[in-house]
Structures are given as C-alpha cells and as structure tokens.
Scaffold this motif. Sequence first.
Motif, PDB file in Angstrom:
ATOM      1  N   ALA B 147      40.561   2.051  31.016  1.00 25.56           N
ATOM      2  CA  ALA B 147      41.104   0.886  30.303  1.00 25.56           C
ATOM      3  C   ALA B 147      40.288  -0.370  30.604  1.00 25.56           C
ATOM      4  N   ARG B 148      39.823  -0.481  31.817  1.00 27.13           N
ATOM      5  CA  ARG B 148      39.008  -1.650  32.165  1.00 27.13           C
ATOM      6  C   ARG B 148      37.722  -1.684  31.342  1.00 27.13           C
ATOM      7  N   TRP B 149      37.102  -0.539  31.189  1.00 25.40           N
ATOM      8  CA  TRP B 149      35.871  -0.485  30.400  1.00 25.40           C
ATOM      9  C   TRP B 149      36.150  -0.712  28.923  1.00 25.40           C
ATOM     10  N   THR B 150      37.252  -0.170  28.451  1.00 27.15           N
ATOM     11  CA  THR B 150      37.622  -0.395  27.063  1.00 27.15           C
ATOM     12  C   THR B 150      37.780  -1.887  26.771  1.00 27.15           C
ATOM     13  N   ALA B 151      38.444  -2.571  27.683  1.00 26.83           N
ATOM     14  CA  ALA B 151      38.639  -4.009  27.515  1.00 26.83           C
ATOM     15  C   ALA B 151      37.314  -4.756  27.585  1.00 26.83           C
ATOM     16  N   LEU B 152      36.477  -4.336  28.512  1.00 28.90           N
ATOM     17  CA  LEU B 152      35.168  -4.984  28.658  1.00 28.90           C
ATOM     18  C   LEU B 152      34.342  -4.870  27.383  1.00 28.90           C
ATOM     19  N   LEU B 153      34.302  -3.663  26.833  1.00 25.54           N
ATOM     20  CA  LEU B 153      33.510  -3.463  25.618  1.00 25.54           C
ATOM     21  C   LEU B 153      34.110  -4.217  24.436  1.00 25.54           C
ATOM     22  N   ALA B 154      35.424  -4.360  24.436  1.00 24.75           N
ATOM     23  CA  ALA B 154      36.054  -5.117  23.356  1.00 24.75           C
ATOM     24  C   ALA B 154      35.635  -6.587  23.398  1.00 24.75           C
ATOM     25  N   ASP B 159      32.283  -7.184  17.323  1.00 27.82           N
ATOM     26  CA  ASP B 159      32.012  -6.893  15.924  1.00 27.82           C
ATOM     27  C   ASP B 159      32.070  -5.403  15.593  1.00 27.82           C
ATOM     28  N   ARG B 160      32.124  -4.595  16.617  1.00 30.14           N
ATOM     29  CA  ARG B 160      32.169  -3.156  16.373  1.00 30.14           C
ATOM     30  C   ARG B 160      33.610  -2.696  16.150  1.00 30.14           C
ATOM     31  N   SER B 161      33.763  -1.605  15.424  1.00 31.94           N
ATOM     32  CA  SER B 161      35.102  -1.049  15.231  1.00 31.94           C
ATOM     33  C   SER B 161      35.563  -0.357  16.512  1.00 31.94           C
ATOM     34  N   ILE B 162      36.848  -0.132  16.596  1.00 26.48           N
ATOM     35  CA  ILE B 162      37.396   0.515  17.783  1.00 26.48           C
ATOM     36  C   ILE B 162      36.801   1.902  17.972  1.00 26.48           C
ATOM     37  N   GLU B 164      33.905   2.981  17.031  1.00 28.94           N
ATOM     38  CA  GLU B 164      32.527   2.883  17.515  1.00 28.94           C
ATOM     39  C   GLU B 164      32.482   2.500  18.986  1.00 28.94           C
ATOM     40  N   ARG B 165      33.351   1.590  19.362  1.00 31.19           N
ATOM     41  CA  ARG B 165      33.369   1.174  20.772  1.00 31.19           C
ATOM     42  C   ARG B 165      33.747   2.345  21.661  1.00 31.19           C
ATOM     43  N   THR B 166      34.698   3.141  21.203  1.00 35.84           N
ATOM     44  CA  THR B 166      35.094   4.319  21.995  1.00 35.84           C
ATOM     45  C   THR B 166      33.925   5.271  22.177  1.00 35.84           C
ATOM     46  N   MET B 167      33.260   5.533  21.062  1.00 35.39           N
ATOM     47  CA  MET B 167      32.112   6.444  21.140  1.00 35.39           C
ATOM     48  C   MET B 167      31.016   5.873  22.021  1.00 35.39           C
ATOM     49  N   LEU B 168      30.765   4.588  21.890  1.00 31.93           N
ATOM     50  CA  LEU B 168      29.722   3.968  22.698  1.00 31.93           C
ATOM     51  C   LEU B 168      30.082   4.023  24.182  1.00 31.93           C
ATOM     52  N   ARG B 169      31.354   3.809  24.480  1.00 28.59           N
ATOM     53  CA  ARG B 169      31.778   3.866  25.869  1.00 28.59           C
ATOM     54  C   ARG B 169      31.608   5.269  26.430  1.00 28.59           C
ATOM     55  N   LEU B 170      32.024   6.247  25.664  1.00 30.02           N
ATOM     56  CA  LEU B 170      31.906   7.621  26.151  1.00 30.02           C
ATOM     57  C   LEU B 170      30.450   8.041  26.276  1.00 30.02           C
ATOM     58  N   GLY B 171      29.639   7.582  25.346  1.00 28.12           N
ATOM     59  CA  GLY B 171      28.219   7.868  25.454  1.00 28.12           C
ATOM     60  C   GLY B 171      27.596   7.225  26.673  1.00 28.12           C
ATOM     61  N   LEU B 172      27.967   5.987  26.917  1.00 27.34           N
ATOM     62  CA  LEU B 172      27.450   5.282  28.093  1.00 27.34           C
ATOM     63  C   LEU B 172      27.891   5.972  29.375  1.00 27.34           C
ATOM     64  N   PHE B 173      29.149   6.351  29.426  1.00 19.86           N
ATOM     65  CA  PHE B 173      29.650   7.087  30.589  1.00 19.86           C
ATOM     66  C   PHE B 173      28.884   8.386  30.783  1.00 19.86           C
ATOM     67  N   GLY B 174      28.641   9.064  29.704  1.00 17.51           N
ATOM     68  CA  GLY B 174      27.900  10.315  29.799  1.00 17.51           C
ATOM     69  C   GLY B 174      26.518  10.101  30.372  1.00 17.51           C
ATOM     70  N   ALA B 175      25.835   9.072  29.890  1.00 17.36           N
ATOM     71  CA  ALA B 175      24.488   8.785  30.369  1.00 17.36           C
ATOM     72  C   ALA B 175      24.498   8.429  31.855  1.00 17.36           C
ATOM     73  N   MET B 176      25.458   7.609  32.249  1.00 16.01           N
ATOM     74  CA  MET B 176      25.517   7.175  33.653  1.00 16.01           C
ATOM     75  C   MET B 176      25.948   8.306  34.569  1.00 16.01           C
ATOM     76  N   ASN B 177      27.012   8.986  34.194  1.00 16.62           N
ATOM     77  CA  ASN B 177      27.583   9.974  35.101  1.00 16.62           C
ATOM     78  C   ASN B 177      26.721  11.216  35.265  1.00 16.62           C
ATOM     79  N   ALA B 178      25.948  11.522  34.239  1.00 15.81           N
ATOM     80  CA  ALA B 178      25.078  12.683  34.361  1.00 15.81           C
ATOM     81  C   ALA B 178      24.046  12.484  35.460  1.00 15.81           C
ATOM     82  N   SER B 179      23.825  11.247  35.838  1.00 14.24           N
ATOM     83  CA  SER B 179      22.782  10.963  36.833  1.00 14.24           C
ATOM     84  C   SER B 179      23.091  11.550  38.198  1.00 14.24           C
ATOM     85  N   ILE B 180      24.333  11.879  38.448  1.00 13.17           N
ATOM     86  CA  ILE B 180      24.646  12.466  39.754  1.00 13.17           C
ATOM     87  C   ILE B 180      24.038  13.846  39.907  1.00 13.17           C
ATOM     88  N   GLU B 181      23.612  14.419  38.808  1.00 17.24           N
ATOM     89  CA  GLU B 181      23.053  15.761  38.883  1.00 17.24           C
ATOM     90  C   GLU B 181      21.544  15.770  39.029  1.00 17.24           C
TER      91      GLU B 181
END
Lengths: 219, 219
Positions: B147-154, B159-162, B164-181
């Motif tokens: 929820a904190r990230w959702t609010a931040l991206l909002a 100007d982005r739709s909800i 799109e923001r959701t997808m962008l957030r999940l994509g960003l999380f995917g990019a960041m979190n995959a780095s642990i591997e």
Amino acid sequence: MAAVSAPSGPPETLSGRERILSAAAQRFLDAGYVETSLRDLAADVGMKAGSMYYHFESKDALLIAVLERGMSLMVDAFEEVVDGFAVAGVDNAIESAADQRLAAHITAHLRALHDNRAFTAGHVTLFRTAPQVVREAVLPLRDGYEARWTALLAEVLPDRSIDERTMLRLGLFGAMNASIEWLDTGRGTVDRFARLVADQFWRGVGSEPSEESSGKGKR
Amino acid sequence: MAAVSAPSGPPETLSGRERILSAAAQRFLDAGYVETSLRDLAADVGMKAGSMYYHFESKDALLIAVLERGMSLMVDAFEEVVDGFAVAGVDNAIESAADQRLAAHITAHLRALHDNRAFTAGHVTLFRTAPQVVREAVLPLRDGYEARWTALLAEVLPDRSIDERTMLRLGLFGAMNASIEWLDTGRGTVDRFARLVADQFWRGVGSEPSEESSGKGKR
DNA sequence: CCGGCTACCTAACAAACGTTAGGCAGATCT
DNA sequence: AGATCTGCCTAACGTTTGTTAGGTAGCCGG
C-alpha cells in the motif's frame, strides 16, 4: 528393461507420458516440487504411484522433462521473432528499429511464458530450489536462452557497458517473469503488459504516457 | 506448560531464540522450507530437534517469525525515507523532485533487501509456496508495504491510470526483487544497481547513458 | 493359438519427517 | 535450603515419502 526413454521410432505414445507431464507441471507449479507426492500426482492422471515409473525413471527425471520443455518453448518463441525480422529485410533502418526489435522480443517472451505457463513458470518459481541434478541437467538450455538475450541487448544497446547491459537484462527478466505470479492469463492482458514493459524500458516513465490509453482513459 | 509463547515480560532471551531465527532464515532461503529439516536446523545452532519447540511452537511458526521480521525491516526502511523527505521541507519543488523521491525509495528498498537478505529474501522465494497458515499470517504486513508503494506511485505518476500504475509497480518490484538471485551483496554494487534501476525506470534506456559512468567507461 | 510387448496394478520396503512426553542440570528467587 | 523457572536432551510416536519387485489384462504380429 534396457532403455525406457524412447519406445522405438516415431510412435510417440502421446496419451500416457504426456498426461503425466502436464499434470506434473501443473502440480509442481501450484504446490512445489517436494510438496507434490507421486501418489497425488498419479491420482490426477488416473494411475497409481508406482505405474509412473514405466514412463519416468524417477521424480527428478519428471521435473527435468517439465523444465526442458518449458525452456524449449521459450527458445522457440525467441527464434521465431528473429526469423520474422530476418525476412523483413536486414537493410531496414538499423538504429530506429532497435526499440521495435526489443519490443517484439519482450512480447514474444511474455506470450510464450503465459501461453505455456505450467511448463515455463517452473523456471522462475522452482528452478532455484530444485535438486542439483535437475539444475545441472536443465542449465545448458537456460544458458542458451540467456545468451540470446545477451546478444540482443549488445546489438540494441551498444553504448552501454557490459556490466550495465547485464544488470538491465536481469532487471528486465525480473520485471517480466514476476508477472506469472499476478498477471491473469489472457492474450489481451499479456499484450498490454508487454507494451507497457517495452515502452517503459525504452522511454521510461517520466515522460507523458503513450497515446494509446487502455480501458478507461484517465486523461 | 500452559503457554510457551511469551516467557513473561520484557526479558527477551536474545541468544537462543535469535540464533534459531537466523539459522532458519538462512537455511530456508538456501534450501527451501520443506527441504529444511528441523534436525539439520537444530544442528546448525548446536541443539537437538525437539529442543526448538521450547522457543517456537511449530515449524510454521518459525517461518512466520522469519517472514515477519523480513517485512518489518522493509517497512522500516520505507518509512525512514519518508521521514527524510519530510524534514527536507514539504514546500520543495513538488514535480521535479518526483524522480528523486522514487530513486530514494528504490535505493532504500534494495539496501534493506540485501542488507537483511536472509530474512527479506524469503518473501520473494518462499512466500508463494509457504503453507496457507503462514501466508495468511504474514499477509497484513505485506499488504501494508504494498500500500505504501501504491500511494507513492500515485503521487509520483498522477497522469497514469490505476491499471498502469499497478503494472508498473509490479514490474518494478519484479526487477528489484529478482536481484537477490544474482546480485552479490555489497553496498557498492547494490547502490550501483539501484541507480541504474531508478534511472532506467524514469528515463528509460533509449536515450544516452547518464554522465556518471561506472567502472570502466565505455562511453 | 501363442509369445511377447505395452501399460498398468498391488504390496511392500526403508528412510525421513514434524511433533510430543517426560526428564534433568543449572541459575534465580524467596 | 528449598522451590521455581529456564533451556535443553532423549526417545519414541505415527505418518508420509520415493522407489522397487513381481504380477496381470489386453493387444498384436506370426
């Protein structure tokens, strides 16, 4: 008794082995590898646990088969795009087509990933914790796919350092592959996400959104 | 004998329980949850399997404790950045600081993720296949962070739709979190990746690379 | 009609697992 | 000094697991 792998020639028994393979892929993905018992798995295809040793020599071999098929599908999808651009003419605009080439491969990756989710998603969710025997068996195929993307990014982003390209590739993979955990399969949704990823990867998010807004236009 | 959960008041024994927690986090991450036996885990901390039931009422409870700590660390890191921007003055340039706010949170996320890798990485690798009891127990904390990230991206991408923001957030999380591997821990490396992700997320990759090239400048 | 092959089943094996009951040394408190 | 609590151990339980050996019904070529 000698070799169970291939019956004889072309008559690939498609009912028995194939049904096990599909059920295994689905269950491995949903419940995990160790959490899936051969007895439950056998029940899915209407068999008893011991019977599956006629088709696969071990549980590990089953997982290997699932992962190998998954990665083969991904490789095929990549090559299909390459072939598509080859017939389109090499002497096209080289520089300006870079983002379009990348976009095409991103779309192909995401389509192949979700269209064969049961097989492909295993590489994201359960390769990491798979038995070492399994990882070693599947690694060549994985490396091959990775090498294709490395080469693609080298052509498309020649001004970046190797380190940066590696990080960008891994970040892009992370963004795309994580989608198997939240994106509801459906060609429309997948393609929309693919466009968004490609657009964001190339042009970023800071500039105004692209003209084709999806669904309810907030704008 | 009645309740083992809480000893009494504030005297939290920090040696026994804590050592189990760390060892469990490490082993769960390396080998997976089911693949980790309580006997092996006990051997890591110099105990016998049954002894750990003095500190944790079940194996599931152990995993819950690990994941809860991991997510708490992530939440704390997020809030620290928020506080930092608060004291910097709200009446700063609102629009032009958007990318810097985002960059700060990306750096904080990646730092917290890698600095406490043993605890935090579990949310990426083994939350998905964790027992349902575990997932339900940890979900509130996860939702809070999301929820904190959702609010931040909002705030940062109004100007982005909800969608799109959701997808962008999940994509960003995917990019960041995959780095642990793949990302070898080390503050320098983590920060370099953080800058690259932030830069690419906002400005994309199509334009020329930013001036501060890292390591060997290909330029 | 008969031998062999395919595709399954039954029954059992040893090993490993999470969990529990009961016990016991040492520190702490009264 | 006695009682209590903490922190660990031993030994066993019931269950589930992957795997195997041996058997069997049906089809198919000769």
